[in-house]
Motif scaffolding. Structure first.
Motif, short mmCIF file in Angstrom:
data_model
loop_
_atom_site.label_atom_id
_atom_site.label_comp_id
_atom_site.label_asym_id
_atom_site.label_seq_id
_atom_site.Cartn_x
_atom_site.Cartn_y
_atom_site.Cartn_z
N MET A 1 0.82 -1.21 0.00
CA MET A 1 0.00 0.00 0.00
C MET A 1 0.85 1.26 0.00
O MET A 1 0.42 2.31 -0.45
CB MET A 1 -0.95 0.00 1.19
N LEU A 2 2.09 1.15 0.52
CA LEU A 2 2.96 2.31 0.58
C LEU A 2 3.76 2.52 -0.71
O LEU A 2 4.40 3.54 -0.89
CB LEU A 2 3.92 2.18 1.76
N LYS A 3 3.71 1.55 -1.59
CA LYS A 3 4.42 1.71 -2.88
C LYS A 3 3.60 1.09 -4.01
O LYS A 3 4.03 0.19 -4.70
CB LYS A 3 5.82 1.08 -2.82
N GLN A 4 2.39 1.60 -4.18
CA GLN A 4 1.56 1.13 -5.27
C GLN A 4 2.25 1.40 -6.60
O GLN A 4 2.94 2.40 -6.77
CB GLN A 4 0.20 1.80 -5.23
N ASN A 5 2.04 0.53 -7.54
CA ASN A 5 2.71 0.57 -8.81
C ASN A 5 2.00 1.53 -9.76
O ASN A 5 0.92 1.22 -10.28
CB ASN A 5 2.74 -0.85 -9.41
N SER A 6 2.59 2.69 -10.00
CA SER A 6 1.95 3.70 -10.83
C SER A 6 1.81 3.23 -12.28
O SER A 6 0.81 3.52 -12.94
CB SER A 6 2.76 5.00 -10.79
N ALA A 7 2.81 2.49 -12.77
CA ALA A 7 2.73 2.00 -14.14
C ALA A 7 1.59 1.00 -14.29
O ALA A 7 0.86 1.03 -15.28
CB ALA A 7 4.06 1.35 -14.53
N ALA A 8 1.42 0.11 -13.30
CA ALA A 8 0.32 -0.86 -13.35
C ALA A 8 -1.02 -0.16 -13.25
O ALA A 8 -1.98 -0.52 -13.93
CB ALA A 8 0.48 -1.88 -12.23
N PHE A 9 -1.09 0.85 -12.39
CA PHE A 9 -2.31 1.64 -12.26
C PHE A 9 -2.68 2.26 -13.60
O PHE A 9 -3.82 2.17 -14.07
CB PHE A 9 -2.09 2.73 -11.20
N GLY A 10 -1.70 2.89 -14.24
CA GLY A 10 -1.94 3.51 -15.54
C GLY A 10 -2.33 2.49 -16.60
O GLY A 10 -3.20 2.76 -17.44
N ALA A 11 -1.71 1.31 -16.56
CA ALA A 11 -2.02 0.27 -17.54
C ALA A 11 -3.46 -0.20 -17.40
O ALA A 11 -4.16 -0.44 -18.40
CB ALA A 11 -1.07 -0.92 -17.37
N GLN A 12 -3.94 -0.34 -16.15
CA GLN A 12 -5.32 -0.76 -15.93
C GLN A 12 -6.30 0.28 -16.46
O GLN A 12 -7.30 -0.05 -17.10
CB GLN A 12 -5.56 -0.99 -14.43
N ILE A 13 -6.01 1.55 -16.20
CA ILE A 13 -6.89 2.62 -16.67
C ILE A 13 -6.90 2.67 -18.19
O ILE A 13 -7.96 2.82 -18.82
CB ILE A 13 -6.45 3.98 -16.10
N ARG A 14 -5.73 2.54 -18.81
CA ARG A 14 -5.67 2.57 -20.28
C ARG A 14 -6.43 1.39 -20.88
O ARG A 14 -7.08 1.52 -21.92
CB ARG A 14 -4.22 2.57 -20.74
N ALA A 15 -6.33 0.22 -20.23
CA ALA A 15 -7.06 -0.95 -20.72
C ALA A 15 -8.57 -0.73 -20.64
O ALA A 15 -9.31 -1.06 -21.58
CB ALA A 15 -6.65 -2.19 -19.91
N LEU A 16 -9.03 -0.18 -19.52
CA LEU A 16 -10.45 0.13 -19.38
C LEU A 16 -10.87 1.16 -20.41
O LEU A 16 -11.96 1.08 -20.99
CB LEU A 16 -10.74 0.64 -17.97
N ASP A 17 -10.02 2.15 -20.65
CA ASP A 17 -10.32 3.22 -21.60
C ASP A 17 -10.50 2.65 -23.00
O ASP A 17 -11.37 3.08 -23.76
CB ASP A 17 -9.18 4.24 -21.57
N ALA A 18 -9.67 1.66 -23.35
CA ALA A 18 -9.72 1.08 -24.68
C ALA A 18 -10.88 0.10 -24.85
O ALA A 18 -11.45 -0.01 -25.94
CB ALA A 18 -8.40 0.37 -24.99
N GLN A 19 -11.24 -0.59 -23.78
CA GLN A 19 -12.21 -1.67 -23.89
C GLN A 19 -13.65 -1.23 -23.66
O GLN A 19 -14.58 -1.86 -24.15
CB GLN A 19 -11.86 -2.79 -22.91
N SER A 20 -13.86 -0.17 -22.88
CA SER A 20 -15.22 0.25 -22.57
C SER A 20 -15.80 1.11 -23.68
O SER A 20 -15.07 1.76 -24.43
CB SER A 20 -15.26 1.02 -21.25
N ARG A 21 -17.11 1.14 -23.76
CA ARG A 21 -17.79 1.86 -24.84
C ARG A 21 -17.57 3.36 -24.74
O ARG A 21 -17.45 4.05 -25.76
CB ARG A 21 -19.30 1.56 -24.79
N SER A 22 -17.49 3.88 -23.52
CA SER A 22 -17.42 5.33 -23.34
C SER A 22 -16.09 5.80 -22.77
O SER A 22 -15.95 6.97 -22.42
CB SER A 22 -18.56 5.78 -22.41
N GLY A 23 -15.10 4.90 -22.67
CA GLY A 23 -13.80 5.29 -22.17
C GLY A 23 -13.73 5.28 -20.65
O GLY A 23 -14.64 4.82 -19.96
N ALA A 24 -12.63 5.79 -20.12
CA ALA A 24 -12.38 5.78 -18.68
C ALA A 24 -11.98 7.17 -18.22
O ALA A 24 -11.31 7.92 -18.94
CB ALA A 24 -11.28 4.77 -18.32
N LEU A 25 -12.39 7.51 -17.02
CA LEU A 25 -12.04 8.78 -16.38
C LEU A 25 -11.15 8.48 -15.18
O LEU A 25 -11.53 7.68 -14.32
CB LEU A 25 -13.31 9.51 -15.93
N ALA A 26 -9.98 9.08 -15.11
CA ALA A 26 -9.06 8.89 -13.99
C ALA A 26 -9.01 10.16 -13.15
O ALA A 26 -8.86 11.26 -13.68
CB ALA A 26 -7.66 8.55 -14.49
#
Length: 218
Positions: free
Chosen positions: A137-162
């Motif tokens: 929890m003290l060192k969450q992976n920013s790259a993984a966080f961004g990758a998850q958001i980008r994946a949701l953005d690409a796969q969902s009909r209306s994109g993702a809001l971060a």
């Protein structure tokens, strides 16, 4: 409905097709067939209570919608996504789905020892597992966080809001924003790791603007 007004809540135990059991908390204003479902997912170690004020405000913006909170103890992203898919199939029958997730990058952990955190006795029984989660929890992976958001953005009909708070020390905006699409990412001033608690009104307004078009077109 204001953020301070008591919200009717229905708690339900759902047996999923994956074999797992999860609890859900459902909020609505009497609508049986929702125009949309806001599915709220808390972070590891969090609670559906972190969405309480936000849920009331979302229903004020979208009174014909339902807000559904999920309590999940899935230790890996694979298990979590399987449970999430099964829950949607079982509990969400109509309308578009708006996923409201907090700390989604933390779900990318693959360490099965997270499953050993079972309650208040964990500190005595498994201090090593507690230490592992504290470190994660003290060192969450920013790259993984961004990758998850980008994946949701690409796969969902209306994109993702971060949405990131500028005072968040667990996922600092300077580390996270470089992995996100700047057109769909917001940094909120004077907000920490829990934006839905620090500024539920601001979060509700951003989500409302983001979700209004796809909900009204459904």
């Amino acid at each position: 409905m204001s953020a301070s007004k008591e919200l009717p809540t229905v708690t339900k135990l759902v047996v999923l097709s994956t074999g797992n059991k999860v609890y859900t908390e459902s909020h609505h204003l009497g609508t049986t067939t929702p125009s949309a479902v806001f599915l709220c997912l808390h972070d590891l170690g969090g609670s559906t209570q972190s969405f309480s004020a936000l849920s009331r405000l979302l229903l004020a913006h979208f009174p014909r919608s339902h807000v559904l909170g999920l309590r999940s103890k899935s230790p890996t992203i694979h298990n979590f996504m399987a449970d999430l898919g099964a829950l949607i199939n079982a509990e969400v029958s109509t309308g578009p789905i708006v996923l409201v997730a907090h700390g989604i990058g933390l779900y990318t952990t693959k360490d099965e020892s997270l499953a050993q955190l079972t309650g208040s006795t964990s500190m005595q029984r498994r201090p090593d597992a507690v230490a592992l989660v504290c470190a994660a929890m003290l060192k969450q992976n920013s790259a993984a966080f961004g990758a998850q958001i980008r994946a949701l953005d690409a796969q969902s009909r209306s994109g993702a809001l971060a949405i990131v708070g500028d005072k968040d020390v667990l996922t600092p905006p300077g580390a996270v924003m470089r992995f996100l699409n700047p057109r769909s990412a917001w940094t909120l001033p004077k907000v920490g790791h829990y934006p839905s608690i620090d500024t539920p009104v601001g979060i509700a307004e951003l989500i409302s603007s983001f979700a209004k078009v796809p909900i009204h077109q459904a």
